[in-house]
Design an enzyme around this catalytic site. Structure first.
Site, PDB file in Angstrom:
ATOM      1  N   CYS A  82       0.835  -1.201   0.000  1.00 45.85           N
ATOM      2  CA  CYS A  82       0.000   0.000   0.000  1.00 45.85           C
ATOM      3  C   CYS A  82       0.870   1.251   0.000  1.00 45.85           C
ATOM      4  O   CYS A  82       0.594   2.212  -0.707  1.00 45.85           O
ATOM      5  CB  CYS A  82      -0.930  -0.017   1.205  1.00 45.85           C
ATOM      6  SG  CYS A  82      -1.902   1.479   1.394  1.00 45.85           S
ATOM      7  N   CYS A 134      -6.025  -2.876   7.702  1.00 44.78           N
ATOM      8  CA  CYS A 134      -7.174  -1.970   7.777  1.00 44.78           C
ATOM      9  C   CYS A 134      -8.449  -2.620   7.263  1.00 44.78           C
ATOM     10  O   CYS A 134      -9.501  -2.502   7.856  1.00 44.78           O
ATOM     11  CB  CYS A 134      -6.875  -0.687   7.020  1.00 44.78           C
ATOM     12  SG  CYS A 134      -6.565  -0.887   5.254  1.00 44.78           S
TER      13      CYS A 134
END
Ligand SMILES: Cc1ncc(COP(=O)(O)O)c(C=O)c1O
Lengths: 359, 386
Positions: free
Chosen positions: A102, A199
């Site tokens: 990410c 997340c």
């Protein structure tokens, strides 16, 4: 000097909020940007990085600082590049590290590009790490002053051009100093627990997530010991990680640990705790932050997981750029797919992905 | 006769003037900071910042989180959204078809319930009150049912000021798993609105009863309480109340609430003192006068009476002609006044109920105002009894 503009990647958390406030105090023109990442339908409220709650908190911080604030919708690239990588990674037998991915593809990809298109000179985040420029103008990544919070591990893939446009305002601060600053700046900070969870799992076990997202359920197969003796059945290799002890469903005797996954033969290899200790492994997709080393062998320390200690190692760089790492002492649970990150003292030299664990 | 500029306002339960700081806080949001909070640009961001800050101020006062605050156009809309929204949602979710309200609700509650009964097939049960206008927890306990969609009990009544045991009633509703609404429109300036201590799930506010502007209010909606929006559209206010939020008025309301926080402790003692002086004087000096509502468990700023043989509509006109503004307490303003349902529910005969007078005090009320008011009142009562 004309006023420089910096985009701060905000999350509503104390770190990015204080980062924004500090930069504003230093005279930058600050713009807050929060990314909406991908969440499974119906689970948006538990996404650790971008719940509606944290979005509102980030907006609130921007409002207090009176800085512009925008959201950047990266749900699609996040799904395509991070979540699918995560699912495919497990499917192919590795234990992927989506946070590194990410940072590479989303933060210093889509977010940095958006920042530049807003006319910003820099992107700042609330990461704990330091950037140091040497006399030749080369950028180096250093561990944070607060070693307990250091996040250089997940930043090892940054390039020279990334670092030239990046500011880490918290690199020289401890967490408690940051909390105190939040207080001073009168920033609201949520009382949410810090967590290492991914997340988009929202606190859920990754196995349940995989169950819903794998194209087809992986075939079950045999659990064997290191000598190839049959001990039982596994539920599909993606549902196991190296070093795992619980949930193996083998009874009797001393505890078993997952030592390896034999994808070719669909075997889950288990052994004693001692069997999970390894010394040699290969690392591919290596990024050298300050440029490729001029020598082919290096003495350094390596981290094999976000929270692993610094392990003394000897590193040999192969023709194709991959590296062979030999630890001076064997270490537990070295896992393909995780990042191996190289350090010399405080400096993070770079790192890559653990490919094959040899012995 | 008093001159026009010397009018004494004794009708703070009807509405209040805006505090100076409220007006001041509102002004920038009409012209300079006029943005729509839904807009993505800086104009919108500034408006959204103001909106959310106001929401936080109100949430803090109610001891709830800001996602539980929905801005509305006032107390009436808040009551409507609470009743209609919860009734429909609970019927859809669990088939609950029974509404429990009381005989002392404001029309914003009682007429909404009536419509739900008449046009939407709900069974509405109206709980009795005692002779002081109070709702007992026991009666709620005895009438709440498994299929009750919602219980609604007014916190402090607007005509007689009696304060209901909201916390105890809320506890009963909580035990039975039934959402509990209270209309706190009159209570806001004087009583605690801690929704945790009160055990309430829905609570209505209206700004103009506490030195804020008219046409703005809020509804507290506890997380998890089902509510069908009554006004649909752009999905503002968590989708529960669509429409571009009225930013200047919302800022005004939150500023008014800060004004309340600053003054509440002082008001509750000083106004109660004045109220008690007034009640004592009236009961002592006017024969055949009676206090309505509870003698002590009442709003500190509200005194309400009946005067046998006096027509309240005339009394109010006569008092106004002398510069004293007060009210009968009942909502009816024109035509043939009908006796207040609240007073009837307390067992007061219809004729006596038509002789009601409500005197409500506020931040500018002084003892000397009340002294001249009492003198005038005595004179007018005598005059009307002829
Ligand atoms: C108890 C109570 N509820 C609701 C309302 C309605 O408020 P509004 O007319 O401002 O909507 C009032 C005001 O008279 C009230 O006293």
């Amino acid at each position: 000097m004309s006023e420089k503009t910096v985009v701060v990647g905000m999350s509503g958390g104390v770190d990015s909020s204080v980062a924004a406030a500090l930069l504003q105090r230093q005279g930058y023109r600050v713009i807050g940007v929060m990314m909406s990442l991908w969440s499974e339908q119906g689970r948006e409220k538990v996404n650790r990085c971008c719940t509606p709650d944290s979005m509102r908190l980030a907006k609130r911080v921007a409002s207090i600082l009176d800085i512009p604030f925008y959201t950047l919708d990266v749900r699609e690239p996040f799904y395509n590049q991070i979540v699918s990588y995560f699912i495919q990674g497990y499917q192919s037998g590795i234990t992927p590290n989506p946070c590194v991915q990410c940072n590479r593809q989303i933060r210093w990809g889509a977010l940095l590009n958006f920042a530049l298109s807003l006319g910003a000179d820099y992107l700042a985040t609330g990461h704990y790490a330091r950037i140091v420029t040497d006399e030749l103008g080369v950028f180096h990544l250093y561990r944070a002053k607060d070693h307990s919070k250091d996040q250089s591990y997940v930043l090892h893939m940054l390039t020279q051009s990334d670092l030239a446009r990046t500011i880490f305002p918290l690199g020289d601060l401890t967490k408690s100093e940051v909390r105190q600053l939040a207080n001073e700046f009168q920033l609201p900070v949520a009382q949410r627990a810090e967590s290492q969870d991914l997340c988009f799992l929202g606190g859920e076990d990754y196995r349940s997530f995989l169950m819903r997202h794998l194209d087809e359920l992986p075939p079950s197969g045999a659990i064997v010991d290191t000598h190839g003796r049959y001990l039982g059945q596994h539920q599909g290799l993606p549902f196991y990680t190296i070093g795992q002890r619980k949930g193996l469903g083998i009874s009797g005797g001393k505890p078993f640990y997952v030592v390896a996954k034999d994808l070719e033969n669909n075997l889950l290899v288990v052994g004693s705790k001692e069997d999970t200790r390894k010394k040699t492994f290969t690392v591919t997709q290596v990024n050298w932050i300050g440029g490729n080393p001029s020598v082919s062998t290096l003495e350094l320390t390596v981290k094999v997981r976000y929270l692993s200690p610094f392990l003394a190692a000897k590193l040999r760089i192969q023709e194709d750029g991959s590296c062979q790492v030999e630890l001076s002492e064997p270490y537990w649970d070295i896992t393909p797919g995780q990042a191996a990150v190289f350090y010399q003292g405080e400096r993070c030299l770079g790192g890559g992905t653990i490919q094959i664990v040899l012995s | 006769m008093m001159n026009r500029n010397n009018r004494i306002y004794l009708d703070y339960a009807a509405t209040t003037p805006l505090a100076d700081e409220v007006v001041e806080a509102m002004l920038p949001y009409f012209q300079k900071e006029f943005g729509n909070p839904s807009s993505l640009h800086r104009f919108g961001q500034r408006a959204e910042g103001a909106l959310e800050e106001a929401r936080m101020t109100i949430a803090a006062h109610l001891n709830c989180s800001d996602e539980e605050i929905v801005f509305t156009s006032g107390g009436t809309e808040s009551d409507n959204l609470a009743l209609r929204g919860c009734a429909f949602a609970r019927r859809e979710q669990v088939g609950a078809n029974h509404l429990l309200i009381t005989a002392v609700e404001h029309h914003a509650v009682s007429h909404t319930a009536e419509q739900l009964a008449r046009h939407f097939g709900f069974e509405v049960e109206i709980l009795e009150v005692d002779s002081q206008g109070l709702v007992s927890p026991e009666i709620v306990q005895n009438h709440i049912r498994p299929n009750t969609a919602l219980v609604s009990v007014i916190y402090a009544n607007n005509e007689i000021g009696s304060i209901n045991p909201i916390s105890e009633i809320g506890k009963i509703c909580r035990e039975r798993g039934v959402p509990f609404h209270t209309d706190a429109v009159q209570a806001t300036a004087y009583l605690s609105l801690d929704v945790e201590a009160l055990n309430v799930d829905l609570l209505s506010l209206g700004a103009h009863k506490f030195y804020g502007p008219k046409g703005i209010g809020a509804l507290y909606v506890r997380k998890g309480i089902p509510l069908l929006p009554c006004q649909t559209g752009g999905g503002q206010e968590w989708g529960l109340r669509s429409g571009t939020p009225n930013i200047p008025y919302i800022v005004g309301m939150s500023t008014a609430l800060k004004f309340v926080q600053k003054n509440q402790a002082n008001w509750t003692t000083s106004l109660a003192h004045l109220r008690d002086w007034l009640i004592e004087q009236v009961l002592k000096r006017i024969p055949q006068s009676r206090l309505t509502g509870h003698p002590t468990q009442r709003l500190p700023n509200l005194a309400s009476f009946v005067f046998k043989g006096v027509h309240s509509q005339k009394l109010i006109a006569l008092l106004d002609a002398e510069g004293f503004a007060c009210s009968s307490g009942s909502a009816c303003k024109t035509g043939n006044p009908s006796p207040s349902e609240v007073l009837l529910a307390m067992g007061i005969e219809p004729e006596l109920a038509l002789s009601s007078l409500r005197v409500t005090l506020g931040r500018d009320t002084k003892l000397e105002h009340l002294e001249s008011f009492v003198d005038c009142l005595i004179e007018k009562v005598v005059q009307l009894r002829g």
